[in-house]
Design a protein around this motif. Structure first.
Motif: not given
Length: 588
Positions: A49-51, A303-306, A308-310, A447-448
């Motif tokens: 996760q970012v941040p 969904k983001v599974n791989k 970075m998830k912002f 993906a992201t």
């Protein structure tokens, strides 16, 4: 209009008649979908996760940031009545000049965001979704956080579905607002909306009580002799202010280096706007509206599974600045790591929040300068500002060249015969070109919603140079996918990479073997996004030969022989080492 009716409103809006190329691409669009450590660990490769700050730490950071930017002296409001803040791509409270001027010039402020259905239609030429699901979700998070931060300072955020040129004048009439404040944009779609809002406001006539509420001595507001609500557009998108650069829009240098040197020598960055601790009270409102859900935007949840998830929103943006600069101390080595490709820490990752306006470039500037005072100043601290000037440059270039930024020939009106081969494009889009570095980057994008700066240059070069595909197709696909999409930077970079923009090197070419050997020498990045390559020896992952997908096109220059680039890299390292040794001897 209720948010649940968004899908119906989207389908009822008039659309352009699609061309054959539009149909060809849009009908099948959805059929498929080195950090500092040269050897990232499994922990580094998990979903990040970012941040990475938790809610408590983020809250603490946000409180500290706002406390630094509260006015130290009591600022008295210099107006009466109601003003409207029309939020657009400036979804923040800190250093939001439009918000401050609205507060200063009135008794009460009505903050408004319009969920414009046109943002969820299709791109101009090839019929892709203008906003993909990941950016849609990011926007939702930005709106929820903006509302929270406004409420913490005595206001709220009205969220309404519909076109701004209909909503804003209607609200101005209902509340008797004397002025609408908004951030100024530069590209035609946004400017057209501004013009329609202004035109409709001029047709309204304020009551005598509303018109007399305008401040008589207000440095921000022009007296409203027409007694109609005014639209005041505020420049707030760049680090350097439009009024402070040493040239007008028609004489902005075409070459970035000339632009940068001029503004660095002759311009100063303005300080962030100080705000009072309380921005209230808000006007009396029966229904502030709801933050939309993803399905209410007409999008399917993704969904983001791989990777970075912002996290969207101003709070996350301020948290990321604190995390990158101060907690992890990564600003110290930014220049050395910025061309990495794997993990969240090789670069700042500020761009999604800059694009949504959740983060002010002037705030980043002030944090860099604070870091230089309190820790150290080096090439890395300067280089963050160097990259922000690039962002400024594309914004100002959009003022100079207007819609030519979106034309096939670009600002230079280059004549070139481009292909629109659908199968080739789809192989690029889906990450099935047979070139691991291209495929891994495109899969990360899908993906992201993010791709490294280095990756963007490489996949752009491959699409236009090696495939010969119309660069606008790539630009529009990025418009769909990118969390950090904004028209100036996206199309500016694509025209630059395609040789139709202002790049002094018209034939700029990124050799895939060379890029792979330089920026992913052990194949960690491609193996992460293409798991079938993990079993291969590290030096074979970017050069898998027949054990990987067949290559869809040959490279325009060079071949996939890594030894050639390994030898060159070794020679270059030896030469650099000898040069450094010679320099040390001279200094001694």
């Amino acid at each position: 209009m209720a948010m649940a009716n968004l899908r119906n409103s989207l389908s009822s809006l008039p659309l352009k008649q699609p061309t054959q190329s539009t149909l060809a691409f849009s009908t099948r669009i959805m059929t498929s979908s080195a950090s500092r450590n040269p050897n990232p660990t499994q922990d580094q490769l998990r979903l990040r996760q970012v941040p990475e700050l938790d809610a408590v730490e983020t809250g603490r950071v946000v409180s500290q940031c706002f406390e630094r930017y509260y006015t130290s002296t009591t600022v008295k409001r210099n107006g009466k009545g109601i003003s409207i803040v029309w939020f657009r791509n400036d979804l923040r409270v800190l250093d939001n000049e439009a918000l401050f001027k609205a507060w200063f010039s009135s008794d009460m402020v009505l903050p408004v965001y319009c969920v414009d259905p046109r943002l969820f239609q299709t791109t101009y030429h090839f019929g892709f979704p203008k906003t993909g699901a990941l950016r849609g979700q990011f926007l939702i998070e930005c709106l929820a956080d903006l509302r929270k931060n406004l409420m913490n300072r005595g206001l709220n955020l009205m969220i309404q579905l519909g076109k701004p040129e209909e909503i804003i004048p209607s609200l101005a009439k209902s509340f008797g607002a004397h002025t609408v404040y908004a951030q100024r944009e530069t590209c035609s779609e946004e400017v057209n909306v501004e013009n329609m809002v202004r035109k409709r406001l001029r047709k309204l006539v304020l009551s005598s009580s509303s018109s007399s509420s305008l401040p008589s001595k207000d440095e921000f507001v022009i007296p409203n002799s027409s007694k109609s609500p005014m639209l005041q557009l505020i420049w707030g998108t760049t680090m350097y202010h439009l009024d402070d650069i040493p040239f007008n829009s028609s004489s902005i240098p075409d070459v970035y280096t000339q632009f940068r040197k001029s503004v660095e020598a002759k311009s100063k960055v303005r300080g962030c706007i100080k705000i009072p601790a309380s921005l209230g009270p808000p006007p009396s409102v029966d229904d502030w509206g709801c933050v939309p859900s993803i399905d209410q935007l007409g999008l399917e949840s993704q969904k983001v599974n791989k990777g970075m998830k912002f996290v969207g929103g101003e709070s996350a943006a301020l948290g990321r600045v604190c995390e990158y600069f101060w907690k992890k101390d990564l600003l110290r080595v930014y220049k050395e790591t910025r061309n990495g490709m794997l993990g969240p820490d090789y670069s700042t990752k500020f761009s999604p929040w800059l694009a949504s306006g959740s983060l002010s470039p002037r705030y980043i500037y002030e944090e860099v300068k604070r870091y230089e005072r309190e820790r150290q100043a080096n090439d890395s601290t300067y280089w963050v500002l160097f990259e922000l000037i690039w962002r400024d440059y594309f914004r100002f270039i959009s003022l100079k060249y207007g819609n030519t930024l979106f034309h096939l020939g670009g600002p230079r009106k280059v004549e070139h015969k481009w292909s629109q081969d659908q199968k080739l494009f789809e192989s690029w889009r889906d990450g099935c070109t047979g070139y691991p570095l291209i495929d891994a980057n495109m899969k990360e994008l899908t993906a992201t919603g993010f791709m490294s700066n280095r990756g963007r240059q490489i996949v752009c070069s491959f699409l236009v140079r090696d495939m010969g595909i119309d660069w606008r197709i790539g630009a529009e696909w990025f418009e769909t996918c990118l969390l950090d999409y904004d028209p100036c930077s996206n199309y500016g970079n694509w025209t630059y990479g395609a040789g139709v923009g202002n790049d002094p090197r018209e034939d700029r070419y990124f050799s895939i073997p060379k890029q792979a050997q330089t920026y992913d020498p052990e194949g960690e990045y491609v193996a992460y996004w293409l798991p079938q390559l993990q079993a291969l020896p590290k030096d074979k992952r970017n050069f898998p030969g027949s054990s990987y997908t067949e290559q869809v096109v040959p490279l325009k220059f060079g071949n996939m022989n890594p030894n050639r680039y390994q030898n060159r890299a070794s020679t270059r390292r030896r030469t650099n080492f000898r040069a450094k040794q010679a320099t040390r001897l001279v200094q001694q």
